[in-house]
Design a protein around this motif. Structure first.
Motif, PDB file in Angstrom:
ATOM      1  N   THR A 126      -6.232   3.213  -5.106  1.00  0.00           N
ATOM      2  CA  THR A 126      -4.838   3.568  -5.351  1.00  0.00           C
ATOM      3  C   THR A 126      -3.981   3.500  -4.093  1.00  0.00           C
ATOM      4  OG1 THR A 126      -5.635   5.057  -7.065  1.00  0.00           O
ATOM      5  CG2 THR A 126      -3.356   5.293  -6.413  1.00  0.00           C
ATOM      6  N   ALA A 127      -4.462   4.028  -2.979  1.00  0.00           N
ATOM      7  CA  ALA A 127      -3.670   4.016  -1.747  1.00  0.00           C
ATOM      8  C   ALA A 127      -3.463   2.600  -1.227  1.00  0.00           C
ATOM      9  CB  ALA A 127      -4.339   4.870  -0.666  1.00  0.00           C
ATOM     10  N   ASP A 168       0.859  -1.181   0.000  1.00  0.00           N
ATOM     11  CA  ASP A 168       0.000   0.000   0.000  1.00  0.00           C
ATOM     12  C   ASP A 168       0.897   1.233   0.000  1.00  0.00           C
ATOM     13  OD1 ASP A 168       0.348   1.013   2.913  1.00  0.00           O
ATOM     14  OD2 ASP A 168      -0.110  -1.113   3.143  1.00  0.00           O
ATOM     15  N   TYR A 222      -1.556   8.921  -4.324  1.00  0.00           N
ATOM     16  CA  TYR A 222      -3.001   8.708  -4.267  1.00  0.00           C
ATOM     17  C   TYR A 222      -3.689  10.026  -3.953  1.00  0.00           C
ATOM     18  CZ  TYR A 222      -2.208   8.622   0.796  1.00  0.00           C
ATOM     19  OH  TYR A 222      -1.841   8.936   2.074  1.00  0.00           O
ATOM     20  N   ARG A 223      -4.945  10.143  -4.394  1.00  0.00           N
ATOM     21  CA  ARG A 223      -5.742  11.332  -4.120  1.00  0.00           C
ATOM     22  C   ARG A 223      -6.493  11.187  -2.811  1.00  0.00           C
ATOM     23  NH1 ARG A 223     -10.481  11.584  -7.849  1.00  0.00           N
ATOM     24  NH2 ARG A 223     -11.244  10.292  -6.194  1.00  0.00           N
TER      25      ARG A 223
END
Length: 138
Positions: A43-44, A12, A52-53
């Motif tokens: 994403t994270a 992660d 990541y957002r």
């Protein structure tokens, strides 16, 4: 198995402290929903990406439990927004939390990686040479 000298493959994009805090906060969610673990996804939660957002956390409930927890869209929106805000406050991470119907989530996204949370894991994962101490209650 990873080749000697090869860079570590991340599971992660969170630091050990961020994962520890998220895992601890998700323990209450797990206990509140009949021992169903929420998952770090997106994403994270995948590693492999450069950044990541937001931090996607999903709680997948069987259809009957989902219908009981979220009988209307408004209840679903409020529950997701409230738990998102609570997780952001507890962890400092930009968490996007959603409750999902497990059958629908598995049909659409069952092939994607999921990292269970709220499992009282060892800080830093224990993979760095730390002893295998027994877990203690929080």
């Amino acid at each position: 198995m990873q080749a000697a000298g090869a860079p570590a493959v991340r599971t992660d994009l969170l630091t050990a402290s961020e994962m520890h805090n998220l895992d601890a906060a998700c323990d209450l969610i797990r206990r509140a929903f009949g021992d169903e673990a929420p998952y770090l996804v997106g994403t994270a939660g995948l590693g492999g990406a450069a950044s990541y957002r937001d931090v996607d956390v999903r709680l997948m409930l069987d259809p009957a439990d989902f219908a009981a927890a979220c009988p209307t869209r408004e209840r679903w929106e409020l529950l997701c927004a409230a738990i998102s805000a609570w997780l952001r406050e507890r962890t400092g991470l930009p968490v996007d939390f959603q409750v999902q119907d497990a059958e629908i989530a598995n049909a659409r996204f069952g092939d994607r990686p999921r990292n269970p949370l709220g499992m009282k894991r060892t800080f830093a994962g224990g993979g760095d040479g730390t002893p295998d101490w027994p877990l203690t209650a929080r």
